[in-house]
Motif scaffolding. Structure first.
Motif, PDB file in Angstrom:
ATOM      1  N   ASP A  84     -38.762 -53.580  92.553  1.00  0.00           N
ATOM      2  CA  ASP A  84     -38.796 -54.317  91.290  1.00  0.00           C
ATOM      3  C   ASP A  84     -37.392 -54.779  90.920  1.00  0.00           C
ATOM      4  N   VAL A  85     -37.238 -56.057  90.730  1.00  0.00           N
ATOM      5  CA  VAL A  85     -35.993 -56.616  90.200  1.00  0.00           C
ATOM      6  C   VAL A  85     -36.290 -57.141  88.805  1.00  0.00           C
ATOM      7  N   ILE A  86     -35.567 -56.630  87.825  1.00  0.00           N
ATOM      8  CA  ILE A  86     -35.810 -56.992  86.432  1.00  0.00           C
ATOM      9  C   ILE A  86     -34.879 -58.129  86.022  1.00  0.00           C
ATOM     10  N   MET A  87     -35.460 -59.208  85.543  1.00  0.00           N
ATOM     11  CA  MET A  87     -34.673 -60.313  84.994  1.00  0.00           C
ATOM     12  C   MET A  87     -34.790 -60.267  83.474  1.00  0.00           C
ATOM     13  N   THR A  88     -33.651 -60.238  82.800  1.00  0.00           N
ATOM     14  CA  THR A  88     -33.622 -60.104  81.341  1.00  0.00           C
ATOM     15  C   THR A  88     -33.079 -61.373  80.704  1.00  0.00           C
ATOM     16  N   ALA A  89     -33.792 -61.869  79.709  1.00  0.00           N
ATOM     17  CA  ALA A  89     -33.342 -63.048  78.968  1.00  0.00           C
ATOM     18  C   ALA A  89     -32.276 -62.640  77.964  1.00  0.00           C
ATOM     19  N   GLU A  90     -31.146 -63.307  78.020  1.00  0.00           N
ATOM     20  CA  GLU A  90     -30.059 -63.039  77.087  1.00  0.00           C
ATOM     21  C   GLU A  90     -29.725 -64.316  76.314  1.00  0.00           C
ATOM     22  N   LYS A  91     -29.063 -64.123  75.185  1.00  0.00           N
ATOM     23  CA  LYS A  91     -28.894 -65.214  74.234  1.00  0.00           C
ATOM     24  C   LYS A  91     -27.498 -65.835  74.289  1.00  0.00           C
ATOM     25  N   TYR A  92     -27.472 -67.162  74.379  1.00  0.00           N
ATOM     26  CA  TYR A  92     -26.235 -67.935  74.168  1.00  0.00           C
ATOM     27  C   TYR A  92     -26.310 -68.490  72.748  1.00  0.00           C
ATOM     28  N   THR A  93     -25.237 -68.335  71.999  1.00  0.00           N
ATOM     29  CA  THR A  93     -25.215 -68.851  70.628  1.00  0.00           C
ATOM     30  C   THR A  93     -23.893 -69.547  70.334  1.00  0.00           C
ATOM     31  N   ALA A  94     -23.951 -70.500  69.452  1.00  0.00           N
ATOM     32  CA  ALA A  94     -22.734 -71.161  68.973  1.00  0.00           C
ATOM     33  C   ALA A  94     -23.014 -71.720  67.586  1.00  0.00           C
ATOM     34  N   ILE A  95     -22.018 -71.641  66.700  1.00  0.00           N
ATOM     35  CA  ILE A  95     -22.115 -72.235  65.367  1.00  0.00           C
ATOM     36  C   ILE A  95     -20.917 -73.161  65.189  1.00  0.00           C
ATOM     37  N   VAL A  96     -21.198 -74.402  64.871  1.00  0.00           N
ATOM     38  CA  VAL A  96     -20.151 -75.396  64.653  1.00  0.00           C
ATOM     39  C   VAL A  96     -20.131 -75.725  63.167  1.00  0.00           C
ATOM     40  N   VAL A  97     -19.013 -75.446  62.509  1.00  0.00           N
ATOM     41  CA  VAL A  97     -18.868 -75.674  61.066  1.00  0.00           C
ATOM     42  C   VAL A  97     -18.084 -76.960  60.833  1.00  0.00           C
TER      43      VAL A  97
END
Length: 319
Positions: A84-97
């Motif tokens: 079993d190879v587990i692929m995990t979804a991770e988050k990219y985030t950015a806030i432009v002010v």
């Protein structure tokens, strides 16, 4: 109404048309070497996806003697197994002010400018994380493709052979190391500075190793496979000149497509909890970008190299 209120997504999306979001997604794909070469799996329905990867192969053998009766030879048993190879979804985030006055007064397409910068940044961050583990989430393969290849001794230092052609194409070159592990090279990614050196590289018969793209919008070809030279700064140029491999054995997927929201109220804090922006009181707006992606390196077993620790679908020409 409170200090943390924001414009609802449905209202914000009216300002961010679907076609513009799709333009960003396409730009991310076109700028990322990994997204172009890796195998794209169907979108993830949960945070993690389990990939079944062959760990042991079933084998058989020819037998001698009569096909039936008391003298017929016994048929040996075999087995097969999967890991079993587990692929995990991770988050990219950015806030432009952005200051509201700037939005009101500028003649520049601010959203167009931000769109271009964010698409390039996501591409660079994804490639840096997947190729070299730089800035990667802890759930993704440690050290990325570079560590995977070097751990299997699939690396060649530039200048180790008689010439650069030998470093790439000989039995002990990066192409040969990948093939010895039971894989066929399907693509190559290199540092931009490598291009000039490759343009003059030829076989003993005078055949160029690097050839121009067969059609507009397609990458150049290196020894017959797609060759991408990303210029977004995400390629690990201080470690590798070139990364070749069977890129079908690097997989990625989306858990959440790119989401864009426009915020006109609320506060933004730094890591210490200090308020750096108060959108309402300081008359500012913020664009927030979120994308969730997964990445994995399955590395299935094959007959040429059954030992996992000595097997990698990738080869590195190191600095």
């Amino acid at each position: 109404m409170g200090y943390s209120d924001i414009v609802a997504t449905a209202d914000a999306l009216a300002l961010m048309p679907t076609e513009q979001r799709m333009e960003i997604i396409k730009a991310i794909h076109d700028k990322s070497a990994g997204m172009q070469l890796f195998r794209k799996l169907r979108n993830m329905s949960t945070k993690t996806t389990t990939l079944k990867v062959t760990e042991a192969l079933a084998v058989g053998a020819f037998v001698n003697g009569p096909s039936s009766g008391v003298d017929a030879p016994l048929i040996e048993t075999t087995t097969a197994s999967w890991d079993d190879v587990i692929m995990t979804a991770e988050k990219y985030t950015a806030i432009v002010v952005i200051d509201q006055d700037t939005v009101d007064d500028t003649t520049v397409d601010l959203f167009g400018e931000v769109k271009e910068q964010i698409s390039e940044d996501i591409s660079a961050k994804f490639d840096a994380a997947t190729f070299a583990g730089t800035g990667a989430p802890t759930s993704w393969p440690t050290g990325g493709i570079v560590t995977h290849a070097t751990g299997a001794s699939n690396s060649v230092a530039l200048g180790a052979g008689a010439d650069m052609y030998d470093d790439l194409m000989s039995e002990n070159g990066v192409w040969g190391l990948v093939e010895a592990d039971g894989f066929r090279v399907s693509g190559a990614v290199g540092a931009v500075t490598l291009s000039a050196r490759l343009r003059g590289l030829r076989s003993s018969d005078g055949v160029p190793l690097l050839n121009p793209a067969p059609a507009e919008g397609m990458p150049d070809r290196l020894n017959g496979v797609p060759f991408i030279l990303p210029n977004h700064g995400g390629f690990p140029a201080t470690t590798a000149h070139l990364i070749v491999g069977d890129y079908r054995n690097a997989v990625w997927s989306l858990r959440k497509d790119l989401e864009i929201t426009l915020q006109t109220q609320g506060v933004i804090q730094d890591a210490s909890g200090n308020i750096t922006h108060n959108l309402n009181q300081q008359d500012k707006v913020a664009l927030r970008f979120i994308m969730r992606l997964g990445f994995a390196l399955p590395n299935p077993v094959n007959k040429l190299q059954p030992t996992a620790a000595s097997r990698s679908p990738f080869g590195i020409l190191t600095v």
